[in-house]
Design a protein around this motif. Structure first.
Motif, PDB file in Angstrom:
ATOM      1  N   THR B  32      49.741  40.701  46.778  1.00  0.00           N
ATOM      2  CA  THR B  32      48.339  40.250  46.825  1.00  0.00           C
ATOM      3  C   THR B  32      47.854  39.861  45.432  1.00  0.00           C
ATOM      4  N   MET B  36      46.523  36.188  44.351  1.00  0.00           N
ATOM      5  CA  MET B  36      45.172  35.996  43.821  1.00  0.00           C
ATOM      6  C   MET B  36      45.207  35.375  42.426  1.00  0.00           C
ATOM      7  N   LYS B  63      40.830  41.884  42.303  1.00  0.00           N
ATOM      8  CA  LYS B  63      42.129  42.367  41.815  1.00  0.00           C
ATOM      9  C   LYS B  63      41.976  43.742  41.172  1.00  0.00           C
TER      10      LYS B  63
END
Lengths: 253, 111
Positions: B32, B36, B63
């Motif tokens: 992820t 991002m 994040k």
């Protein structure tokens, strides 16, 4: 009332329910903690209190950036465009990878796998060093272009960008001088971040040496876990530095 | 009364059970974070005007939150630790807001 209770129910190991209290007698379990969980939580709590002071420390730098970006926006836009997005993005990925291996290292210590723990600590260090290497390349480029604030700072690229093949609007000489503020903040923020990483890498070598002796593969995870918190905190600082310094000034309003 | 007064922390332990986060969770978080990062770099090349900094900071905050929750295990910690973490960021926001109001009010109309 409470005093009476304490008197009849003293705060000692002897009165606790024995079944609840069969902690493994690890040498690192300090006697002043009732349970291992309590000792662990106290350590985590203390580490987070330290990290809060770090938030305030870097927070001051972030605030200075926010303020001067609003005051000298044209200077911040052109000097930000001097930074390399590919290098910054690569460094972001490298640092995230380093943090990922650190997290795996904590897991390896928890499941008591000494070899894996050592491997993950080594990988954390290697990616950390790679980050610093790319940072050094970027710093060197700024050195060659005379973009380090101070007596040798050169504003000609900002006053006459066309002569350097840059598609920027030329800045007036007084605003061009303000690019030094951007580069000062750039070096202050990334420099303090890099300094934290250097401290972290020194600590990593110490932890690798101790992990190699098997200190963290018999249920004692706290040093690895708390160092992990520090390392991830340094990651988070970079997660904010990257968009602020490299990205958000690309398209001036 | 003794139900609540529990100095040995045995009847009603407030400390979070120790939770080992698995490599699978870490891998999902890692992926992820990388995605991002790609998104935020891509967004920087599109001219969205005022929204450019907003989007970049929103992605950075997202994040940071997943790093704090999973890599730093805050999701699995006790309320004491969660409150400590939140209070730190909250204090930073308060200090930033107070300092900004000072700067804004000193150069009224010139910001």
């Amino acid at each position: 009332m409470d005093n009476v209770t304490v008197a009849t129910h003293p705060h000692t190991h002897e009165t606790a329910v024995a079944a609840e209290h069969q902690h493994v007698a690890l040498p690192q379990h300090r006697h002043h903690f009732e349970t291992e969980e309590q000792q662990r939580e106290a350590g985590t709590f203390g580490m987070w209190l330290f990290l809060l002071t770090e938030i305030m420390f870097f927070g001051g730098l972030f605030f200075a950036y926010l303020l001067y970006r609003n005051w000298y926006n044209p200077a911040f836009v052109v000097s930000s465009n001097q930074l390399s997005i590919p290098l910054g993005a690569a460094n972001t990925a490298i640092l995230i990878a380093s943090g990922f291996f650190m997290a795996l290292g904590v897991w390896a210590a928890e499941v008591r796998k000494k070899g894996l723990l050592l491997l993950f600590l080594v990988l954390t260090t290697v990616f950390g060093l790679a980050f610093l290497g790319i940072k050094a390349v970027e710093y060197h480029e700024k050195w060659e272009k005379h973009h380090i604030p101070g007596a040798s700072f050169d504003v000609s690229q900002f006053i006459n960008p066309q002569a350097y093949g840059l598609k920027e609007k030329p800045l007036a000489p007084d605003m061009a001088q303000k690019t030094q503020v951007f580069f000062f903040l750039y070096f202050a923020m990334t420099g303090m971040h890099a300094f934290h990483m250097i401290i972290g890498i020194v600590l990593l070598f110490w932890l690798m040496w101790r992990a190699n002796r098997g200190e963290f593969s018999s249920g004692y995870v706290a040093p690895i876990e708390n160092f992990g918190l520090y390392w991830h905190f340094v990651d988070i600082v970079w997660i904010f530095l990257f968009p602020l310094l490299y990205l958000i000034n690309r398209h001036p309003v | 009364m003794s139900e609540y007064h529990d100095p040995s922390n045995v009847v009603n332990p407030e400390h979070a059970d120790h939770h080992i986060v698995t490599p699978v969770t870490y891998s999902i978080v890692f992926a992820t974070l990388l995605v991002m990062t790609g998104v935020t770099v891509g967004a920087a090349y599109i001219d969205l005007g005022l929204m450019n900094p907003v989007i970049a900071l929103a992605i950075a905050s997202f994040k940071a939150v997943i790093v704090i929750l999973f890599f730093m295990h805050v999701k699995y910690q006790s309320k004491l630790v969660k409150l400590t973490v939140i209070s730190g960021f909250f204090t930073f926001l308060v200090l930033t807001t107070m300092t900004l109001t000072d700067y804004i009010s000193r150069a009224w109309g010139l910001w």
